[in-house]
Write a protein that holds these residues in place. Structure first.
Motif, mmCIF file in Angstrom:
data_model
loop_
_atom_site.group_PDB
_atom_site.id
_atom_site.type_symbol
_atom_site.label_atom_id
_atom_site.label_comp_id
_atom_site.label_asym_id
_atom_site.label_seq_id
_atom_site.Cartn_x
_atom_site.Cartn_y
_atom_site.Cartn_z
ATOM 1 N N THR A 3 0.836 -1.194 0.000
ATOM 2 C CA THR A 3 0.000 0.000 0.000
ATOM 3 C C THR A 3 0.861 1.229 0.000
ATOM 4 O OG1 THR A 3 -0.101 -0.048 2.410
ATOM 5 C CG2 THR A 3 -1.861 -1.164 1.230
ATOM 6 N N PHE B 262 -6.905 1.048 9.033
ATOM 7 C CA PHE B 262 -7.826 1.523 7.995
ATOM 8 C C PHE B 262 -8.680 0.354 7.506
ATOM 9 C CE2 PHE B 262 -4.070 4.131 8.034
ATOM 10 C CZ PHE B 262 -4.574 5.423 8.003
ATOM 11 N N ARG B 263 -9.968 0.610 7.385
ATOM 12 C CA ARG B 263 -10.888 -0.408 6.870
ATOM 13 C C ARG B 263 -11.433 0.079 5.531
ATOM 14 N NH1 ARG B 263 -14.908 -2.455 11.112
ATOM 15 N NH2 ARG B 263 -15.693 -0.305 11.046
ATOM 16 N N TYR B 264 -11.328 -0.771 4.506
ATOM 17 C CA TYR B 264 -11.750 -0.394 3.161
ATOM 18 C C TYR B 264 -12.223 -1.641 2.418
ATOM 19 C CZ TYR B 264 -7.181 -2.275 1.862
ATOM 20 O OH TYR B 264 -6.099 -3.097 1.689
ATOM 21 N N ASN C 20 -11.680 -3.858 -1.040
ATOM 22 C CA ASN C 20 -10.712 -4.042 -2.130
ATOM 23 C C ASN C 20 -11.411 -4.259 -3.464
ATOM 24 O OD1 ASN C 20 -11.620 -6.687 -2.157
ATOM 25 N ND2 ASN C 20 -9.801 -7.523 -1.109
ATOM 26 N N VAL D 36 -14.019 -6.749 2.473
ATOM 27 C CA VAL D 36 -13.675 -5.763 3.486
ATOM 28 C C VAL D 36 -12.317 -6.115 4.060
ATOM 29 C CG1 VAL D 36 -14.330 -4.711 5.672
ATOM 30 C CG2 VAL D 36 -16.092 -5.366 4.035
ATOM 31 N N VAL E 107 -3.815 2.290 3.176
ATOM 32 C CA VAL E 107 -4.924 2.248 2.229
ATOM 33 C C VAL E 107 -4.351 2.222 0.818
ATOM 34 C CG1 VAL E 107 -6.985 3.396 1.370
ATOM 35 C CG2 VAL E 107 -6.404 3.548 3.794
ATOM 36 N N ALA F 268 -7.856 1.904 -3.844
ATOM 37 C CA ALA F 268 -9.031 1.750 -2.987
ATOM 38 C C ALA F 268 -9.463 3.062 -2.350
ATOM 39 C CB ALA F 268 -8.764 0.718 -1.894
ATOM 40 N N ALA F 269 -8.548 4.012 -2.248
ATOM 41 C CA ALA F 269 -8.853 5.269 -1.566
ATOM 42 C C ALA F 269 -10.051 6.012 -2.150
ATOM 43 C CB ALA F 269 -7.613 6.163 -1.556
ATOM 44 N N ARG G 176 -12.714 4.893 -3.175
ATOM 45 C CA ARG G 176 -13.973 4.278 -2.774
ATOM 46 C C ARG G 176 -14.351 4.633 -1.341
ATOM 47 N NH1 ARG G 176 -11.799 -0.059 -5.977
ATOM 48 N NH2 ARG G 176 -10.882 -1.036 -4.127
ATOM 49 N N TYR H 238 -12.977 5.048 2.950
ATOM 50 C CA TYR H 238 -12.473 4.106 3.958
ATOM 51 C C TYR H 238 -12.746 4.684 5.348
ATOM 52 C CZ TYR H 238 -8.570 7.411 3.715
ATOM 53 O OH TYR H 238 -7.810 8.558 3.696
ATOM 54 N N GLU H 239 -12.489 3.850 6.360
ATOM 55 C CA GLU H 239 -12.668 4.256 7.746
ATOM 56 C C GLU H 239 -11.332 4.190 8.465
ATOM 57 O OE1 GLU H 239 -17.215 2.751 8.641
ATOM 58 O OE2 GLU H 239 -15.532 1.370 8.987
#
Length: 324
Positions: free
Chosen positions: A17, A28-30, A32, A37, A43, A47-48, A50, A52-53
């Motif tokens: 990443t 970070f949760r996202y 792919n 998940v 990140v 994927a950014a 889209r 993320y948390e």
């Protein structure tokens, strides 16, 4: 860290990443590219967009980064904001008009009395003009008799006398045109005050009452078939077309711009145009959509004057003129 992985039941990735945007204590949760998940210390660049948390080590959500808008979504958002701005402006103008109506009229009876006074004033003007026409007619008959007498005695009718007679006739024609103009003004006042009365009634009582219908009006389908446009701008409806074969097309301003509503129509005994819509078409972000829907609308025809239709449409009486 293994406890964290078991807690969320998802994949924990440590590499591959771009550099993290916060401290190493954050995760970070996202989602792919495979739709899975993922929790990671970084990140991925792809994927950014889209969204993320940002999580704490305990799994608490510290921040939510929303997805980037696509060009289509951005255009839709801008269009929505512009429409909301226009609606707010229309609502402001309507509120000002409503306040003025309530300042002028305390009841629907006040509207009737005001209309009666205006019509009476116009009738007085018409009577004055009619008196002028009668006087000019007497003058014309006098000149005409004079010319006839000269012709019987073998005299030539002077050009000046002939011109006087022409001038009198031209004056009578101008007066007659004035009377016709006053007649149209009376029709427009009746239509305008029908809308005022209905609006005042709605503001005072919360009802949308239709009580200005010409009870002697008798219409056939041929009287309402064809393409019709509102005489004055400002209404949502742009044009409507009632075809002889029973098809109906309404072109109007909708939430996403110009919309086309298609349906079937008929005219009932109460002079109501009954339309059962079955499809709505609109274009958004360059793409035309056709949406099936079922909806019945009734548009009472209040009156028909000089070839125009006065139709109760969207809470008010609108005057429509046949296109072409």
């Amino acid at each position: 860290m293994n406890q964290l992985v078991r807690l969320f039941g998802i994949t924990l990735i440590m590499a591959g990443t771009f550099p993290a945007q916060s401290s190493a204590a954050q995760l970070f949760r996202y989602v792919n590219d495979q739709g899975e998940v993922v929790i990671s210390t970084q990140v991925p660049r792809e994927a950014a967009p889209r969204g993320y948390e940002v999580l704490s080590e305990s799994g608490k959500v510290l921040e939510v980064v929303k997805p980037e808008l696509t060009d289509e979504a951005r255009q839709a958002l801008l269009l929505k904001r512009e429409l909301e701005k226009q609606q707010d402006a229309v609502a402001k103008v309507q509120a000002e008009k409503d306040a003025e109506l309530l300042r002028l009229f305390n009841s629907v009876e006040d509207v009737d009395r005001s209309l009666e006074r205006l019509l009476a004033e116009i009738d007085t003007r018409i009577e004055v003009i009619q008196g002028n026409i009668q006087r000019q007619q007497l003058q014309f008959e006098k000149k005409q008799a004079q010319a006839a007498g000269m012709e019987r005695s073998g005299q030539k009718v002077p050009d000046a006398l002939i011109q006087e007679m022409k001038n009198i006739q031209a004056g009578k024609k101008r007066f007659q045109l004035d009377i016709e103009a006053f007649g149209k003004e009376k029709d427009e006042l009746r239509a305008e005050y029908a809308m005022r009365k209905d609006r005042v009634n709605f503001l005072l009582h919360g009802e949308k009452k239709v009580d200005q219908r010409n009870e002697n009006l008798k219409l056939a389908e041929k009287d309402v078939s064809g393409e019709w446009e509102p005489v004055e701008s400002g209404a949502d409806v742009i044009t409507w077309q009632a075809e002889d074969g029973g098809r109906f097309l309404l072109i109007r301003n909708g939430d996403y711009g110009i919309e086309k509503w298609r349906g079937n129509w008929s005219l009932n005994r109460d002079n109501e145009i009954v339309v059962v819509y079955f499809r709505k078409e609109f274009t958004r972000a360059g793409k035309t959509s056709k949406v099936a829907f079922a909806r019945e609308e009734r548009y009472p025809v209040m009156d028909s004057r000089n070839g125009d239709l006065f139709v109760f449409w969207d809470d008010s009486v609108i005057r429509f003129h046949k296109a072409g």
